[in-house]
Design a protein around this motif. Structure first.
Motif, PDB file in Angstrom:
ATOM      1  N   THR A  30     -10.842  -7.196  10.269  1.00  0.00           N
ATOM      2  CA  THR A  30     -10.356  -6.241   9.266  1.00  0.00           C
ATOM      3  C   THR A  30      -8.849  -6.128   9.396  1.00  0.00           C
ATOM      4  N   GLU A  31      -8.179  -6.232   8.278  1.00  0.00           N
ATOM      5  CA  GLU A  31      -6.718  -6.196   8.262  1.00  0.00           C
ATOM      6  C   GLU A  31      -6.241  -5.101   7.323  1.00  0.00           C
ATOM      7  N   GLU A  32      -5.475  -4.182   7.870  1.00  0.00           N
ATOM      8  CA  GLU A  32      -4.827  -3.172   7.034  1.00  0.00           C
ATOM      9  C   GLU A  32      -3.606  -3.824   6.394  1.00  0.00           C
ATOM     10  N   CYS A  33      -3.556  -3.797   5.082  1.00  0.00           N
ATOM     11  CA  CYS A  33      -2.493  -4.514   4.369  1.00  0.00           C
ATOM     12  C   CYS A  33      -1.629  -3.548   3.575  1.00  0.00           C
ATOM     13  N   ASP A  34      -0.333  -3.756   3.666  1.00  0.00           N
ATOM     14  CA  ASP A  34       0.583  -2.994   2.821  1.00  0.00           C
ATOM     15  C   ASP A  34       0.738  -3.755   1.511  1.00  0.00           C
ATOM     16  N   THR A  35      -0.182  -3.508   0.590  1.00  0.00           N
ATOM     17  CA  THR A  35      -0.205  -4.245  -0.671  1.00  0.00           C
ATOM     18  C   THR A  35       0.416  -3.467  -1.826  1.00  0.00           C
ATOM     19  N   ALA A  36       0.828  -2.231  -1.565  1.00  0.00           N
ATOM     20  CA  ALA A  36       1.316  -1.377  -2.646  1.00  0.00           C
ATOM     21  C   ALA A  36       2.597  -1.933  -3.267  1.00  0.00           C
ATOM     22  N   VAL A  37       2.682  -1.814  -4.582  1.00  0.00           N
ATOM     23  CA  VAL A  37       3.879  -2.194  -5.328  1.00  0.00           C
ATOM     24  C   VAL A  37       4.461  -0.923  -5.930  1.00  0.00           C
ATOM     25  N   PRO A  38       5.713  -0.597  -5.624  1.00  0.00           N
ATOM     26  CA  PRO A  38       6.286   0.618  -6.214  1.00  0.00           C
ATOM     27  C   PRO A  38       6.466   0.458  -7.715  1.00  0.00           C
ATOM     28  N   GLY A  39       6.097   1.472  -8.441  1.00  0.00           N
ATOM     29  CA  GLY A  39       6.250   1.451  -9.891  1.00  0.00           C
ATOM     30  C   GLY A  39       7.276   2.462 -10.355  1.00  0.00           C
ATOM     31  N   ASP A  40       7.520   2.460 -11.640  1.00  0.00           N
ATOM     32  CA  ASP A  40       8.478   3.405 -12.205  1.00  0.00           C
ATOM     33  C   ASP A  40       7.869   4.789 -12.408  1.00  0.00           C
ATOM     34  N   HIS A  41       6.537   4.875 -12.312  1.00  0.00           N
ATOM     35  CA  HIS A  41       5.848   6.143 -12.568  1.00  0.00           C
ATOM     36  C   HIS A  41       4.874   6.408 -11.430  1.00  0.00           C
ATOM     37  N   GLN A  42       5.410   6.784 -10.289  1.00  0.00           N
ATOM     38  CA  GLN A  42       4.589   6.913  -9.104  1.00  0.00           C
ATOM     39  C   GLN A  42       3.571   8.044  -9.205  1.00  0.00           C
ATOM     40  N   GLU A  43       3.761   8.950 -10.159  1.00  0.00           N
ATOM     41  CA  GLU A  43       2.806  10.044 -10.304  1.00  0.00           C
ATOM     42  C   GLU A  43       1.458   9.579 -10.845  1.00  0.00           C
ATOM     43  N   TRP A  44       1.453   8.445 -11.582  1.00  0.00           N
ATOM     44  CA  TRP A  44       0.164   7.963 -12.102  1.00  0.00           C
ATOM     45  C   TRP A  44      -0.063   6.460 -11.954  1.00  0.00           C
ATOM     46  N   GLU A  45       0.946   5.697 -11.586  1.00  0.00           N
ATOM     47  CA  GLU A  45       0.765   4.257 -11.389  1.00  0.00           C
ATOM     48  C   GLU A  45       0.206   3.966 -10.002  1.00  0.00           C
ATOM     49  N   ARG A  46      -0.747   3.052  -9.944  1.00  0.00           N
ATOM     50  CA  ARG A  46      -1.288   2.582  -8.667  1.00  0.00           C
ATOM     51  C   ARG A  46      -1.389   1.060  -8.741  1.00  0.00           C
ATOM     52  N   LEU A  47      -0.395   0.387  -8.137  1.00  0.00           N
ATOM     53  CA  LEU A  47      -0.266  -1.065  -8.255  1.00  0.00           C
ATOM     54  C   LEU A  47      -0.319  -1.713  -6.876  1.00  0.00           C
ATOM     55  N   GLN A  48      -0.857  -2.948  -6.822  1.00  0.00           N
ATOM     56  CA  GLN A  48      -0.877  -3.712  -5.585  1.00  0.00           C
ATOM     57  C   GLN A  48      -0.458  -5.152  -5.859  1.00  0.00           C
ATOM     58  N   ASP A  49      -0.050  -5.850  -4.802  1.00  0.00           N
ATOM     59  CA  ASP A  49       0.471  -7.206  -4.916  1.00  0.00           C
ATOM     60  C   ASP A  49      -0.643  -8.224  -4.665  1.00  0.00           C
ATOM     61  N   PRO A  50      -1.083  -8.971  -5.668  1.00  0.00           N
ATOM     62  CA  PRO A  50      -2.158  -9.951  -5.471  1.00  0.00           C
ATOM     63  C   PRO A  50      -1.805 -11.053  -4.476  1.00  0.00           C
ATOM     64  N   GLU A  51      -0.527 -11.425  -4.406  1.00  0.00           N
ATOM     65  CA  GLU A  51      -0.135 -12.520  -3.508  1.00  0.00           C
ATOM     66  C   GLU A  51      -0.304 -12.109  -2.052  1.00  0.00           C
ATOM     67  N   VAL A  52       0.034 -10.879  -1.725  1.00  0.00           N
ATOM     68  CA  VAL A  52      -0.159 -10.388  -0.356  1.00  0.00           C
ATOM     69  C   VAL A  52      -1.642 -10.415  -0.003  1.00  0.00           C
ATOM     70  N   ILE A  53      -2.478 -10.044  -0.957  1.00  0.00           N
ATOM     71  CA  ILE A  53      -3.929 -10.058  -0.749  1.00  0.00           C
ATOM     72  C   ILE A  53      -4.424 -11.483  -0.514  1.00  0.00           C
ATOM     73  N   CYS A  54      -3.977 -12.428  -1.338  1.00  0.00           N
ATOM     74  CA  CYS A  54      -4.409 -13.827  -1.185  1.00  0.00           C
ATOM     75  C   CYS A  54      -3.948 -14.413   0.142  1.00  0.00           C
ATOM     76  N   GLU A  55      -2.750 -14.080   0.573  1.00  0.00           N
ATOM     77  CA  GLU A  55      -2.255 -14.575   1.857  1.00  0.00           C
ATOM     78  C   GLU A  55      -3.099 -14.043   3.007  1.00  0.00           C
ATOM     79  N   SER A  56      -3.483 -12.767   2.924  1.00  0.00           N
ATOM     80  CA  SER A  56      -4.325 -12.175   3.959  1.00  0.00           C
ATOM     81  C   SER A  56      -5.687 -12.859   4.006  1.00  0.00           C
TER      82      SER A  56
END
Length: 458
Positions: A30-56
């Motif tokens: 099990t790997e804890e991954c920092d996949t979060a991508v900062p967005g312009d609207h942090q109050e409602w945006e929830r984004l992650q980086d697919p490339e980081v996920i694929c590398e893991s």
């Protein structure tokens, strides 16, 4: 008879090798991954980086295959509802918009949200966080990448990358989690979706559960993913028709398998189950995140008092719980801090406060009881509509496994024998069993329960 199961969660990724012969996990990462991508609207945006996920995933597979030989195939599961856009080469051209993304809950005019507008146009309820609602918002705001030709879940995107595929495919469990899926058609309802101005060509092709997607460069078969809810049920429930599954992790869910048919159970969805049937699911969005919210509150109090950054406060909260009465003493906590699927505008509350019960220990009890109360409300609605009698409660999810007080509250409220599956990572086990069924090593998805071990029911 060994299969790899990969579970791409919201905050971590798990890979394991499961033995059908021994009904157990042979090795797990099990790997804890920092996949979060900062967005312009942090109050409602929830984004992650697919490339980081694929590398893991790539690192994980390499280690698993070095540890265990003679693996027969790879199954996948992962966080449901979210989508990533892909181009004509099968590469991602956007971040992953996760199930927690709230853009479709924003107002679009006339006092309604984008999700509500989509429901009016299609006739399908597609809550905020579901991929179709996210895509509808992106269309209206001209946010869909110009080179995008399709979109899919993150687990099915990983399958695409592992096999060098070009166009993503999804099974019914993932299609229904995207939105606009018809049980009658066993496919997306393309005419209804097109009424919202969404091109049918953008939707991934729906294939049967357990369909072979392709092979890795090393020749291992890779099968299309299951939604993590269905995978958890498949990977932890040995007697599907007699069991209720409770999962408490980042979110929380109550699930029970029903025969094919139409059901109207308050607060619950019915989702496709691999091999047939409907999985009735009540999903509470906050779940274990509610208890984490309280931990953050205690930490902030200590930080402001001492001027120093405290460590985690869960051990402190455990002492509070252990040294107090086993209830909140009348304090009532409603843990709808992220709203509900049907009513995203709802929020949590702390009520019935008296001069005697507003204590740190009672708050901890109240937050845990609030998590259980949300799930028990689903159970009451389920049994009221179906009349079904269940004989065992199966628990899953780290929050439930690690918190004895939470587990005791579940046992007390539900009044059923309680057991965990022997394997901790139930969704990844379900993914491995899906690969076994897809490859014909198991005669069917209902028979997968024969390969699940349980601890002794309490």
């Amino acid at each position: 008879m060994k299969f790899i199961g990969l579970d791409i969660g919201t905050t971590s990724i798990t890979g394991l090798v499961y033995s059908l012969e021994h009904k157990m996990v042979l090795c797990s990462i099990t790997e804890e991954c920092d996949t979060a991508v900062p967005g312009d609207h942090q109050e409602w945006e929830r984004l992650q980086d697919p490339e980081v996920i694929c590398e893991s995933i790539g690192r994980m597979l390499e280690e698993l295959l070095q540890t265990e030989e003679d693996v027969m195939g790879i199954g996948l599961t992962g966080q449901m509802h979210g989508i990533v856009y892909t181009d004509g080469n099968g590469q991602h051209v956007s971040p992953l918009y996760t199930w927690q993304d709230g853009r479709a809950a924003l107002p679009c005019g006339d006092g309604i949200t984008y999700a509500e507008k989509l429901r009016m146009l299609t006739g399908y309820s597609v809550p905020p966080g579901y991929g179709l609602a996210t895509h509808y918002y992106n269309l209206q705001q001209d946010l869909v990448p110009a080179v995008a030709v399709s979109f899919c879940t993150i687990a099915d995107y990983v399958a695409l990358r592992l096999t060098g595929g070009i166009m993503p495919v999804v099974d019914a469990t993932q299609a229904a989690a995207i939105g606009g899926y018809s049980f009658t058609l066993e496919d997306f309802d393309y005419p209804a979706i097109e009424r919202a101005g969404i091109m049918a060509e953008m939707l991934p092709k729906v294939v049967p559960s357990g369909t072979l997607v392709g092979h890795t460069p090393g020749g291992l078969p890779v099968y299309c993913s299951l939604g993590d809810n269905q995978a958890s049920f498949l990977g932890s429930v040995p007697s599907p028709e007699q069991s209720v599954l409770i999962n408490i992790g980042t979110g929380s869910q109550l699930s029970a398998l029903l025969p094919d048919g139409e059901y109207n159970i308050e607060g619950m969805e019915t989702r496709p189950f691999p091999g047939g049937g409907r999985l009735a699911v009540g999903a509470a969005l906050s779940g274990g995140k509610s208890y984490a919210l309280l931990e953050q509150f205690y930490r902030e109090v200590i930080r402001n008092y001492t001027g120093e950054e405290p460590g985690e406060m869960y051990s402190f909260m455990e002492r509070l719980l252990a040294n107090s009465l086993p209830s909140a003493q009348g304090l009532k906590v409603t843990t709808r801090f992220l709203g509900t699927r049907a009513h995203p505008e709802l929020r949590g509350s702390i009520g019935q406060i008296s001069l005697d019960n507003f204590t740190p220990a009672n708050l901890a009890h109240g937050f845990l009881q609030g998590i259980v109360d949300e799930l028990y409300a689903f159970y009451e609605a389920l049994t009221r509509v179906t009349g079904n009698v269940y004989t065992i409660l199966i628990g899953s999810g780290n929050a439930l496994r690690l918190n004895n007080v939470l587990r005791e509250k579940v046992r007390t409220d539900f009044g059923l024998p309680f057991a965990f599956s022997l394997s901790i990572e139930e969704a990844a086990v379900g993914a491995a069993l899906c690969a076994a069924a897809g490859g014909g090593f198991i005669t069917g998805f209902r028979e997968a329960g024969q390969y699940i071990g349980l601890d002794q029911p309490e």
